[in-house]
Design an enzyme around this catalytic site. Structure first.
Site, PDB file in Angstrom:
ATOM      1  N   THR A 216     -25.291   0.922 -12.861  1.00  0.00           N
ATOM      2  CA  THR A 216     -26.664   0.659 -12.427  1.00  0.00           C
ATOM      3  C   THR A 216     -27.241   1.859 -11.696  1.00  0.00           C
ATOM      4  O   THR A 216     -28.408   2.218 -11.891  1.00  0.00           O
ATOM      5  CB  THR A 216     -26.699  -0.580 -11.510  1.00  0.00           C
ATOM      6  OG1 THR A 216     -26.130  -1.691 -12.196  1.00  0.00           O
ATOM      7  CG2 THR A 216     -28.122  -0.916 -11.107  1.00  0.00           C
ATOM      8  N   GLU A 432      11.131  -4.990   2.619  1.00  0.00           N
ATOM      9  CA  GLU A 432      10.222  -3.854   2.467  1.00  0.00           C
ATOM     10  C   GLU A 432      10.988  -2.529   2.418  1.00  0.00           C
ATOM     11  O   GLU A 432      10.576  -1.601   1.709  1.00  0.00           O
ATOM     12  CB  GLU A 432       9.205  -3.834   3.616  1.00  0.00           C
ATOM     13  CG  GLU A 432       8.313  -5.053   3.671  1.00  0.00           C
ATOM     14  CD  GLU A 432       7.563  -5.303   2.379  1.00  0.00           C
ATOM     15  OE1 GLU A 432       7.210  -4.328   1.679  1.00  0.00           O
ATOM     16  OE2 GLU A 432       7.356  -6.483   2.033  1.00  0.00           O
TER      17      GLU A 432
END
Length: 614
Positions: A216, A432
């Site tokens: 756009t 982790e």
């Protein structure tokens, strides 16, 4: 129920109720029906002045008001019924009390004609209302978006304040696309030169790319550079319940653009109405969407080179568009708008931080290096989030720390204030650490940027890895490394604790998608061969795109690859158990480790892009 029909039913109900109330007021009157005993009592008291009798029915009027028996209020006029078994001397009593017996009814009743008119009134009013609404509906269809079902004014160019037009200076990171559109700008600025040469500019330009890449903004920049009127519309605005409204709106939009040519018409999300015809159409194939598409095709075919009206459309699903829309003569050019590279991301960040005071320590190149895959909209949001953080911290400038924290929030999610049990926290640290350590050890893997056991979003901990440079093609070795890294959390839990928890759900989803792509789309399995067995954009079609035997082979190969990668992950973690423990211990102590701290805690040398160890 659509608004027009609901309004019609409500209006009809109101008309019916009002008319009946009027009829009741005329027909019913306010005279009560009293008992014959009460009537005899009023005659004996000399309070009756006039009566009228027809058969056994008696109407009358009192001299003085009396309270309504068993009711509210007073009355003077009344009606009653003389019983057949009554054997009183009514006439003698009336004569003795000088009551006038009239030849005309005491209570006036509407005549036959009046009753007929009032009984027909609701029907007449409903017919008038129906004709009024039908005329408004026809006006809406004939006037294109006018009348009751559409907007009352014709489309107008987007108003732009003086000095604030969007230009190519406001667009960065997609220079190759700007080059494609410069021809359009030059034609709109100087159409005579093209006409003299006999050249014709494209009648339409289709901008195709992922959401947020600036389609756009590009269309606005073309209009701003050329200095021509800019008509903007979303494809969904053309769709209405009444067939034909969308087509009339398209006609009106193109007519208004021709009046002020040269001009640009921008249609956003054109795939809403531009999908290939024949799929999901209404009865006979003539639904509203198809009629609107047909009108757009007709309008674009009707252009001549001298009209100077160019259509720019945007979509992120160019593959589903009707072939008649993308053929030469309609949308002649299909321009692909991709996410920016590192240099483009840096330029976009500079544009979006022009109005933000930056501290001297801000390095936009470093931010661009750690944001691969982000679109222009993502980077604009990142800059805004950093500014919001600076305001919350009562700072005068945005620092590098603000940008880093904003990037964590955008990529990892907002922090959650969650108190975890000690054992849960320890297991999360090893989970982790497994991800991070395998990412550090895999050859060619993306560097680990940050490891944290602070809950963010839906995750109890996050390991962030991003490449040093943008990648556009992936080798089988790299993808296997991605799978091994994604399985590192589950492997670490099994190696250290001997259990598997639900914390690996998102990891397994990522692993499944990678393995499916390797086997079914990218030809990385000798058993399946060099073919595409699974479509790339429609997982619901999985199972219909190849023979059952081929799909069984795909499933078997996916399991083989994942099992091999999981065995490699467990073996690497067992061989590097000391590094795993060291990284998990540092996480438990600090909760969050940045890139240098994570590599230092794991005892793994950081290989920079130039090959030097850090």
């Amino acid at each position: 129920m659509p608004g027009g029909w609901l309004g019609l039913l409500l209006a009809a109900a109101v008309v019916f109720l009002v008319t009946n109330l009027i009829l009741q007021s005329f027909n019913g009157g306010d005279e009560p029906t009293i008992s014959y005993t009460e009537f005899s009592r009023q005659v004996a008291a000399g309070n009756v002045s006039t009566i009228y009798s027809k058969g056994d029915a008696i109407e009358g009027e009192l001299k003085d008001k009396q309270p309504v028996p068993d009711g509210d209020g007073d009355y003077t006029k009344f009606t009653t019924q003389r019983p057949l078994f009554a054997e009183d001397d009514l006439w003698q009593q009336l004569t003795a009390q000088n009551v006038t017996v009239t030849a005309e009814p005491v209570v006036e009743r509407p005549g036959l004609l009046t009753n007929l008119l009032f009984s027909m009134a609701p029907i007449v009013l409903l017919v008038v209302l129906w004709l009024f609404i039908a005329r408004r509906m026809r006006a809406g269809l004939a006037g294109g978006a006018g009348g009751m079902l559409g907007r009352k004014e014709p489309p107008k160019p987007v108003e732009v304040e003086a000095g604030r037009r969007t230009t190519f200076d406001d667009v960065a990171g997609i220079d190759e696309v700007r080059g494609e559109l410069n021809d359009v700008v030059d034609f709109l600025r100087n159409p005579e030169a093209y006409w003299r040469m006999g050249a014709k500019m494209p009648r339409g330009v289709l901008l195709s790319g992922p959401p947020g890449t600036g389609k756009t903004l590009l269309a606005r920049a073309v209009a701003g550079e050329a200095g021509v009127p800019f008509f903007s519309a979303s494809a969904s605005e053309f769709i209405e319940m009444i067939v034909g409204v969308g087509a009339s709106r398209v006609r009106e939009l193109f007519n208004e653009a021709r009046k002020v040519a040269p001009a640009i018409i921008f249609i956003d999300e054109i795939d809403t109405i531009g999908r290939a015809r024949g799929a999901g159409a209404g009865m006979g194939g003539h639904d509203e969407r198809e009629q609107t598409l047909n009108q757009i095709l007709t309008e674009m075919d009707g252009f001549s080179g001298s009209e100077g009206v160019i259509v720019i459309a945007a979509t992120n699903r160019a593959d589903v568009l009707d072939p008649a829309l993308t053929r030469p003569g309609r949308f002649d050019r299909v321009v692909s708008v991709s996410p920016p590279d590192r240099g483009g991301r840096e330029a976009i960040l500079r544009i979006h931080t022009r109005g933000i005071p930056l501290a001297p320590d801000v390095d936009l190149l470093q931010v661009a290096r750690t944001t691969p895959g982000m679109t222009g909209a993502d980077l604009a949001n990142l800059a805004n989030e950093a500014a919001l953080l600076a305001v919350k911290r009562r700072q005068e400038q945005v620092t590098q720390s603000d940008l880093s924290d904003a990037l964590e929030k955008v990529q990892l999610g907002a922090e959650r204030q969650l108190v975890m049990p000690v054992e849960e926290r320890r297991r999360t640290a090893f989970h982790e650490s497994g991800h991070a350590l395998l990412g550090m050890l895999q050859p060619g893997a993306d560097p680990v940027r940050k490891v944290t056991i602070v809950p963010r979003g839906r995750a109890l901990g996050v390991t962030l890895s991003t490449p040093d440079t943008d990648k556009y093609a992936y080798t089988e070795e790299y993808l296997r490394g991605r799978i091994i890294g994604a399985l590192g959390g589950m492997a670490a839990e099994e190696v250290v604790f001997g259990v598997v928890t639900t914390g690996s759900e998102s990891d397994l989803e990522q692993v499944t998608n990678l393995a499916r792509g390797m086997v079914g789309r990218w030809g990385m399995s000798d058993r399946v061969g060099r073919l595409t067995a699974i479509p790339s954009d429609a997982q619901q079609a999985y199972g219909l795109s190849a023979a059952p035997g081929t799909l069984d082979t795909v499933d078997s190969e996916m399991r083989r690859i994942v099992d091999e990668c999981y065995e490699s992950a467990c073996r690497l973690l067992r061989d590097n158990r000391a590094r795993l423990d060291g990284l998990a211990g540092a996480l438990l102590e600090s909760e969050t480790l940045d890139e240098d701290a994570a590599y230092r805690a794991a005892g793994v040398p950081r290989l920079r892009k130039n090959g030097d160890q850090g």
